[in-house]
Motif scaffolding. Structure first.
Motif, mmCIF file in Angstrom:
data_model
loop_
_atom_site.group_PDB
_atom_site.id
_atom_site.type_symbol
_atom_site.label_atom_id
_atom_site.label_comp_id
_atom_site.label_asym_id
_atom_site.label_seq_id
_atom_site.Cartn_x
_atom_site.Cartn_y
_atom_site.Cartn_z
ATOM 1 N N SER A 1 0.822 -1.203 0.000
ATOM 2 C CA SER A 1 0.000 0.000 0.000
ATOM 3 C C SER A 1 0.861 1.259 0.000
ATOM 4 O O SER A 1 0.475 2.278 -0.553
ATOM 5 N N ARG A 2 2.032 1.175 0.617
ATOM 6 C CA ARG A 2 3.015 2.254 0.591
ATOM 7 C C ARG A 2 4.369 1.648 0.945
ATOM 8 O O ARG A 2 4.425 0.591 1.579
ATOM 9 N N PRO A 3 5.456 2.293 0.525
ATOM 10 C CA PRO A 3 6.786 1.734 0.814
ATOM 11 C C PRO A 3 6.974 1.463 2.305
ATOM 12 O O PRO A 3 6.602 2.276 3.144
ATOM 13 N N GLY A 4 7.505 0.307 2.601
ATOM 14 C CA GLY A 4 7.776 -0.060 3.987
ATOM 15 C C GLY A 4 6.596 -0.663 4.722
ATOM 16 O O GLY A 4 6.734 -1.160 5.827
ATOM 17 N N SER A 5 5.438 -0.614 4.110
ATOM 18 C CA SER A 5 4.239 -1.158 4.745
ATOM 19 C C SER A 5 4.192 -2.677 4.589
ATOM 20 O O SER A 5 4.710 -3.219 3.625
ATOM 21 N N ALA A 6 3.563 -3.336 5.520
ATOM 22 C CA ALA A 6 3.358 -4.773 5.407
ATOM 23 C C ALA A 6 2.048 -5.070 4.671
ATOM 24 O O ALA A 6 1.839 -6.184 4.198
ATOM 25 N N ARG A 7 1.207 -4.075 4.555
ATOM 26 C CA ARG A 7 -0.128 -4.254 3.972
ATOM 27 C C ARG A 7 -0.043 -4.321 2.447
ATOM 28 O O ARG A 7 0.553 -3.477 1.799
ATOM 29 N N LEU A 8 -0.682 -5.341 1.885
ATOM 30 C CA LEU A 8 -0.756 -5.511 0.441
ATOM 31 C C LEU A 8 -2.074 -4.948 -0.066
ATOM 32 O O LEU A 8 -3.081 -4.979 0.641
ATOM 33 N N VAL A 9 -2.080 -4.456 -1.292
ATOM 34 C CA VAL A 9 -3.296 -3.881 -1.872
ATOM 35 C C VAL A 9 -4.194 -4.948 -2.493
ATOM 36 O O VAL A 9 -5.331 -4.658 -2.860
#
Length: 108
Positions: free
Chosen positions: A19-27
């Motif tokens: 979702s954003r650089p460094g985030s663990a969340r995938l879109v």
């Protein structure tokens, strides 16, 4: 992936879908990202013989072979996004033990 999956999702590929650089969340759901990775890995593997043939048969430099593969993957109807195309070509270079390409038009 879950404990039953045999596919290891490389961070460099997962980063395409963060979702954003460094985030663990995938879109996208993890299963979809894993399926996209499998497709891209298969493409990179399949392109190895084609790339070697271009290198030898067309007398092209490694970077030119990779540029042509990248252009083909970015063409309409190729079935991969621009970021996936870049990942495929970088993986192809890795599989062939070639220098990693630089593509000024992508900023990478």
């Amino acid at each position: 992936m879950n404990e039953h999956s045999q596919i290891l999702l490389p961070e460099a590929f997962a980063d395409i879908y963060r979702s954003r650089p460094g985030s663990a969340r995938l879109v996208l759901p993890l299963a979809e990202v894993a399926a996209r990775h499998e497709l891209c890995e298969d493409l990179a593997q399949a392109l190895t013989e084609h790339a070697r043939a271009l290198l030898v048969g067309a007398h092209l430099a490694e970077d030119e072979v990779l540029r042509r593969c990248f252009a083909g993957l970015r063409a309409e109807g190729a079935g991969v996004s621009g970021a996936e195309a870049l990942w495929v070509v970088r993986r192809l270079a890795e599989l062939l033990d070639w220098e990693q390409p630089e593509f000024p038009e992508t900023g990478q």
